[in-house]
Design an enzyme around this catalytic site. Sequence first.
Site, PDB file in Angstrom:
ATOM      1  N   HIS A  21       0.834  -1.203   0.000  1.00 20.52           N
ATOM      2  CA  HIS A  21       0.000   0.000   0.000  1.00 20.52           C
ATOM      3  C   HIS A  21       0.869   1.255   0.000  1.00 20.52           C
ATOM      4  O   HIS A  21       0.664   2.173  -0.822  1.00 20.52           O
ATOM      5  CB  HIS A  21      -0.895  -0.024   1.246  1.00 20.52           C
ATOM      6  CG  HIS A  21      -1.741   1.194   1.420  1.00 20.52           C
ATOM      7  ND1 HIS A  21      -3.051   1.243   1.034  1.00 20.52           N
ATOM      8  CD2 HIS A  21      -1.468   2.424   1.959  1.00 20.52           C
ATOM      9  CE1 HIS A  21      -3.554   2.434   1.307  1.00 20.52           C
ATOM     10  NE2 HIS A  21      -2.606   3.173   1.879  1.00 20.52           N
ATOM     11  N   GLU A  22       1.839   1.296   0.884  1.00 20.00           N
ATOM     12  CA  GLU A  22       2.715   2.467   0.977  1.00 20.00           C
ATOM     13  C   GLU A  22       3.604   2.599  -0.259  1.00 20.00           C
ATOM     14  O   GLU A  22       3.948   3.707  -0.673  1.00 20.00           O
ATOM     15  CB  GLU A  22       3.581   2.382   2.239  1.00 20.00           C
ATOM     16  CG  GLU A  22       2.794   2.396   3.541  1.00 20.00           C
ATOM     17  CD  GLU A  22       1.954   3.653   3.709  1.00 20.00           C
ATOM     18  OE1 GLU A  22       2.338   4.715   3.162  1.00 20.00           O
ATOM     19  OE2 GLU A  22       0.892   3.569   4.363  1.00 20.00           O
ATOM     20  N   HIS A  25       1.849   4.695  -2.819  1.00 16.01           N
ATOM     21  CA  HIS A  25       2.036   6.133  -2.565  1.00 16.01           C
ATOM     22  C   HIS A  25       3.417   6.587  -3.027  1.00 16.01           C
ATOM     23  O   HIS A  25       3.564   7.633  -3.681  1.00 16.01           O
ATOM     24  CB  HIS A  25       1.895   6.424  -1.063  1.00 16.01           C
ATOM     25  CG  HIS A  25       0.513   6.253  -0.521  1.00 16.01           C
ATOM     26  ND1 HIS A  25      -0.595   6.799  -1.118  1.00 16.01           N
ATOM     27  CD2 HIS A  25       0.054   5.600   0.596  1.00 16.01           C
ATOM     28  CE1 HIS A  25      -1.685   6.495  -0.412  1.00 16.01           C
ATOM     29  NE2 HIS A  25      -1.304   5.772   0.625  1.00 16.01           N
TER      30      HIS A  25
END
Length: 446
Positions: A21-22, A25
């Site tokens: 998920h990170e 980003h």
Amino acid sequence: MNLIQTVLAFLLALGPLIVFHELGHYLVARLCGVKVLRFSVGMGKVVWSRRVGPDQTEWALSALPLGGYVKMLDNRDPETRATTEEEARREFTAQNVWRRIAIIAAGPAANFLLAIVLFAALYMVGVAEPSSRLRFTPENSVAFEIGLRAGDRVTAVNGNAVGAWSDLRWEIIHATVDKEDVRMDVERPNGERMIVNLPARALAGMDVESDLLTKLGMSMARPKAVLGRVLEGGPAARGGLQAGDLVTAVDGKPVVDGIAFIDAIRATHGESLAIEGVRNGEEFTRVVTPELDATSKTPRIMAEVAQAPDMVTISAGPITAVAKGARRTWETSVLTVKMIGKMIIGEVSWKNVTGPITIADYAGQTARLGVAAYLSFIAFISVSLGVMNLLPIPVLDGGHLLYYSLEVLTGRPIPERVGEFAQRAGIGLLVMLMALAVFNDVVRLL
């Protein structure tokens, strides 16, 4: 040992999902020209780090093994303010609103993409799953009332093809959440095809987190009671039973499968049983007297009998597998959103909110079932993580996307004081949700 396995399965499932998920980003921030100061795996105090690349981004491991974060140049934080003109151009809030939306949305998008890849990989490899054939339907059950019988195989639900037991359960859950009637296409053991209708009222009030199919009176088909290894000198051998014998009845009562045979033996207290069966095409009857296990006091005859469910292999080519993976990801996302909406309006119980203890329990259970079940579990958790992060709650990605959507509509960012108040409210709401989830977890355990 099971506890250790459960904890490890939980960490190996949730940890990489958060990192992925990170990473979403991080990659989109780099594509948009934003300077990334730190990529941390874990939260809290940094215990190890190394700087890499032209921006000298700090890749770090932090003390708390769950979670992670990406720290970018951001003038809203005194610690990450831009100090030069060049940095000012690469600072997060200096980017146009569409770039900021892309950076924030990339995290949940990465989770959805991972789920599609995992589902597609499972479809391409081919996964052996319990089939959609029914074992038996108790006479006082909903399944019996609507016409389902032992040996029936459900081939479609509301027009959607069903091959495995998980597909059948998935379609019934959808119908329960949507309060729809269920139309099942059924194939009888003799090849006859028929339509069975399950009214929505029969599903009303059912907890979708529970075993819905069992409550309806539907269970997985099991193989017939064919004996495997018969221990020499044991009760079965002394009574004349042999490996390969098909047991058809015990004390005159029909035996539908291996589990029914085991249940019939356990229902005794050591009394002799008249066991009827077929050997090499000829019927026979033998008298067997079970022995009580010295430790558990359970009757046993010292013979193996198959108990595994009727299995089917679900597979697809690459293109079809990707399409099916995308469809399963979309349907899981929609179902999760519907469940949240129904909890808010009171149509679904808040008992369905689960926390880390329940997730860890499921992680351990699926890990013990095998790689395919565990990867499928990870895919579902990845979807849930993506959906939860898109909720319009301040401090979550969805809250930031709400801010930027309002900025697109009004042409200006929300006032700083409004943002600070919303952040506090969002933190409070998350704390309450986490407390509810942990409470529900503990209640389930007890």
